[in-house]
Design an enzyme around this catalytic site. Structure first.
Site, mmCIF file in Angstrom:
data_model
loop_
_atom_site.group_PDB
_atom_site.id
_atom_site.type_symbol
_atom_site.label_atom_id
_atom_site.label_comp_id
_atom_site.label_asym_id
_atom_site.label_seq_id
_atom_site.Cartn_x
_atom_site.Cartn_y
_atom_site.Cartn_z
ATOM 1 N N TYR A 142 0.829 -1.207 0.000
ATOM 2 C CA TYR A 142 0.000 0.000 0.000
ATOM 3 C C TYR A 142 0.865 1.258 0.000
ATOM 4 C CZ TYR A 142 -4.559 -2.161 1.023
ATOM 5 O OH TYR A 142 -5.733 -2.865 0.969
ATOM 6 N N ASP A 223 -2.693 -18.345 0.777
ATOM 7 C CA ASP A 223 -3.719 -19.009 -0.042
ATOM 8 C C ASP A 223 -4.393 -20.126 0.760
ATOM 9 O OD1 ASP A 223 -1.225 -20.234 -0.136
ATOM 10 O OD2 ASP A 223 -1.363 -20.842 -2.237
ATOM 11 N N ASP A 247 -6.094 -7.154 4.423
ATOM 12 C CA ASP A 247 -7.251 -6.523 3.775
ATOM 13 C C ASP A 247 -8.166 -7.593 3.180
ATOM 14 O OD1 ASP A 247 -8.851 -4.461 2.584
ATOM 15 O OD2 ASP A 247 -7.878 -4.937 0.669
HETATM 16 C C1 IPM Z 1 -10.225 -1.497 4.328
HETATM 17 C C2 IPM Z 1 -10.510 -0.900 2.980
HETATM 18 C C3 IPM Z 1 -9.364 0.034 2.613
HETATM 19 C C4 IPM Z 1 -8.084 -0.785 2.586
HETATM 20 C C5 IPM Z 1 -9.551 0.801 1.301
HETATM 21 C C6 IPM Z 1 -10.814 1.636 1.324
HETATM 22 C C7 IPM Z 1 -8.366 1.653 0.974
HETATM 23 O O1 IPM Z 1 -10.695 -1.895 2.030
HETATM 24 O O2 IPM Z 1 -10.103 -0.736 5.303
HETATM 25 O O3 IPM Z 1 -10.130 -2.719 4.406
HETATM 26 O O4 IPM Z 1 -7.795 -1.436 1.582
HETATM 27 O O5 IPM Z 1 -7.367 -0.779 3.587
HETATM 28 MG MG MG Z 2 -10.718 -3.851 2.839
#
Ligand code: IPM
Ligand code: MG
Length: 357
Positions: A142, A223, A247
């Site tokens: 990220y 996975d 995520d």
């Molecule tokens: C989460 C969301 C966020 C992320 C997005 C909105 C950037 O999916 O908080 O899980 O990927 O962290």
């Molecule tokens: Mg998310």
């Protein structure tokens, strides 16, 4: 106690669900003698429209100066075509990073009242679903380099996944500490059969294990973990994993509990300043219809009381109020089932706050 709470209503259903959490917090304040001061902060698509920036610096500063931040959701189709660095989600990433909240805690627990809402077979659900995903939140892919370029006339995009051992160690400790307070089983999830960053991850987790002899550490490839979460979720106590895996797995984990609308989250760094948000998105398709489920946000407010303000009994009271609401058969559309009473977002907020006595 007086606490300053920065409130980010955001986009889509964000404003509706936040309103319900505020109702609940105000009721808690009046019962327990606390004053919560709410300060609005613009972030996401609404901030792009108003300020030309998904999170202007002075808005971030308001969050850092607060005692904690309560967030609804950001994003929507309207901003799909803005450049990556300007997207509403970029505001959220800058907020997490600017607040230094590296540790995201996402519980996956099935409410007994909602056991039939799980898409899993009853025999699997009956074994119990109660685990926590500890997700690293301000590193990894990220936050690595992102670029799109033309190489020899071919459009090419790159996202870099990088972790250093210190970033891994500090989230690893949170994983071990979390497991220590629960059933003492920690599963470290990575992709060490392919990725260097995962091999480092695994090595650091095993180094840490010697400091936590009371916690049983296991490793799992991501996975396989995705498969195990639906096959036998009862095996998990605490999962610790990197940002993107967390995520993805946390969406999967939420769904097996019945609805993503029920799941809160906390994000913390070195101190007590925290960011509290439901794990679902801004659901633009149902925005303004008063049918969203505010429970994920209300339970996020409860987590704020527990983890940032040290108000355990107040947090317990909110969780009990949600449980009573479900016991009485009230359901929002996403968790509706036969014989229950369907209520809208604001009615749910009102009914849950009335359960607080
Ligand atoms: C989460 C969301 C966020 C992320 C997005 C909105 C950037 O999916 O908080 O899980 O990927 O962290
Ligand atoms: Mg998310």
């Amino acid at each position: 106690m007086t606490k300053n709470i920065a409130v980010i209503r955001g986009d889509g259903i964000g404003p509706e669900i936040i309103e319900q959490a505020i109702k609940v917090l105000q009721k808690i304040g009046s019962i327990y003698g606390h004053t919560f001061i709410f300060t609005d902060v613009d972030m996401g698509g609404c901030a792009i429209d108003k300020w030309g920036d998904p999170l202007p610096d002075f808005m971030l500063e308001k969050c850092i100066q607060s005692d904690s931040v309560l967030l609804g959701a950001v994003g929507g189709n309207k901003w799909n075509d803005v450049p990556g660095y300007m997207r509403p989600e970029k505001g959220l990433l800058r907020l997490r990073s600017g607040m230094g909240v590296y540790s995201n805690n996402r519980p996956a627990r099935i409410w007994p009242q909602l056991a039939d809402n799980s898409p899993l077979r009853k025999s699997i659900v009956d074994k119990g679903i109660d685990f926590i995903i500890v997700r690293e939140l301000i590193g990894g892919i990220y936050f690595g380099d992102h670029r799109t370029e033309d190489i020899d006339g071919i459009a090419t995009a790159t996202d870099v996944l990088m972790y250093n051992e210190e970033e891994i160690r500090r989230i690893g400790r949170i994983g071990f500490e979390t497991a220590r307070k629960r059933n003492k089983r920690l599963c470290s999830v990575e992709k060490s059969n392919v990725l260097d960053s995962s091999r480092l991850w695994k090595k650091v987790m095993h180094e840490l294990a010697s400091e936590y002899p009371d916690v049983e550490l296991s490793d799992m490839l991501v996975d396989n973990c995705a498969m195990q979460i639906v096959k036998n979720p009862a095996q998990f106590d605490v999962i610790v994993t990197e940002n993107m895996f967390g995520d993805i797995l946390s969406d999967e984990a939420s769904m097996i509990t019945g609805s993503i609308g029920m799941i809160p989250s906390s994000s913390l760094g070195a101190g007590t300043l925290g960011l509290y948000e439901p794990i679902h998105g801004s659901a633009p398709d149902i925005a303004g219809l008063d049918i969203a489920n505010p429970i994920g946000t209300i339970l996020s407010a409860a987590m704020m009381l527990r983890f940032s303000f040290d108000m355990d009994k107040e947090a317990d009271a909110i969780e009990k109020a949600v449980s009573n609401f479900l016991d009485k058969g009230y359901r929002t559309a996403d968790i509706m089932s036969q014989g229950m009473v369907e209520v809208g977002c604001s009615a749910a907020g009102k009914l849950i706050s009335e359960e607080l006595k």
